[in-house]
Write an enzyme that holds these catalytic residues in place. Sequence first.
Site, PDB file in Angstrom:
ATOM      1  N   GLY A 196       0.804  -1.223   0.000  1.00 26.28           N
ATOM      2  CA  GLY A 196       0.000   0.000   0.000  1.00 26.28           C
ATOM      3  C   GLY A 196       0.833   1.267   0.000  1.00 26.28           C
TER       4      GLY A 196
ATOM      5  CD  GLU B  14      -4.281  -4.020  -9.718  1.00 27.06           C
ATOM      6  OE1 GLU B  14      -3.497  -4.969  -9.578  1.00 27.06           O
ATOM      7  OE2 GLU B  14      -4.178  -2.964  -9.060  1.00 27.06           O
TER       8      GLU B  14
ATOM      9  CG  ASP C  92       1.958  -0.393 -11.490  1.00 21.35           C
ATOM     10  OD1 ASP C  92       2.655   0.553 -11.899  1.00 21.35           O
ATOM     11  OD2 ASP C  92       0.966  -0.241 -10.761  1.00 21.35           O
TER      12      ASP C  92
END
Length: 398
Positions: A142, A180, A192
């Site tokens: 996170g 995702e 990413d």
Amino acid sequence: MIRHEHHTIEQRARRLHERFEALYGHRPEGVWQAPGRVNLIGEHTDYNLGYVLPFAIDRQTLIAVRRVDPDAAHADEIALASTMDASGDVPEVTRMRLADLAPGTPGGWAAYPAAVSHVLATEYAGRICGFDLLVDSTVPVGSGLSSSHALEVATIVALNELFHLGIDAERMVRLTQRAENDFVGAPTGIMDQSASLLSQAGHALFLDCRSFASRAVPLPLTARGLNVLVIDTRVAHALVDGGYAQRRASCEAAAARLGVSSLREIDEVHLLDELVEPLRRRARHIVSENGRVLRTVQALECGDLNLVGQLLTESHASMRDDYEISCPELDLAVSSALDAGALGARMTGGGFGGSAIALIDESVRPQVESAIRRAFDRAGYAEPGIFVVAPAQGAGRV
Ligand code: ADP
Ligand code: MG
């Protein structure tokens, strides 16, 4: 949580083997790793089909996997566990049938490997069966260093190999994006997972998100006595809600008004003058950021690291003022790093929290770190996490 940072990947893999065996009662068939990433420059350009320049970092997610015997009664059952999700030393195991996976089921961290499993079970029906999986990660969670994609990429490279699916890197990128977007519900682009899959040690990854062409660009940090410092503000960023999707929608609206298929088609900011605010500023960030990525690649190729620093700082100003995705903690991390002598600094990742990076001479590292800590303390912010990252090799079997 056990800290592994000082252990090699091989040492961590051996320990993971033991923990897997203790948990599931049999040995894994292998261990795969996928790194987190920082984005050097090129923010929110990926879903606008523009340029990005991330690099994989020397913090990885490891997963150990063993396929279930296809003749067993529970042949289509997957078992998911993470060392992070452990009471005492024993991780909790989430068990599900492949056929029962659906967005929201399971929730929590298990959604990421489940999302990849679901996409593969759909695309390669009949070719994958159940498996036992155990995750162990040194990517901070996170913090905007993409622990989520590290987890998805580690899962897809492992399953691709174990089930002999023969998926190439570009398709792995697309499939994890779908996992995702559709399953986890985060409308992220392709940067990413590309960084985690395709990066080479000692290099940044220059990726054209329209053509998918990529090239490794040398990032001579050690040779030049430089460090990339990550400053984790500890402000939670949440991609699933609000800001990220809104910015994405603004870019689509701007492209539609301009009559182009994406903002990548625009390379001069004055062409944006006909847009109303805030669309004009949003689009200006994307168009100017694409230009900065190209200039950063050139600067790296000429070995002009001072110019790279300057471009990073310009990128931050654009995200703060035009794209409006920074926050006071990120701005303070950047300004205090610059005041203490950084060559350049910017927020990295989706924004609204997460981490900043600073390009610094390694000789000033102690004073940059303490300047940032002092500034955070004075502002009454939580203590930031500060650490150096090195450009590392992309995902693969350990
Ligand atoms: P980021 O990708 O920037 O780290 P995200 O919010 O996209 O942040 O993803 C973080 C989520 O990924 C965590 O909340 C958790 O669900 C999951 N995750 C990542 N790594 C692990 C891990 N090693 N074990 C369990 N969950 C993990
Ligand atoms: Mg993420």
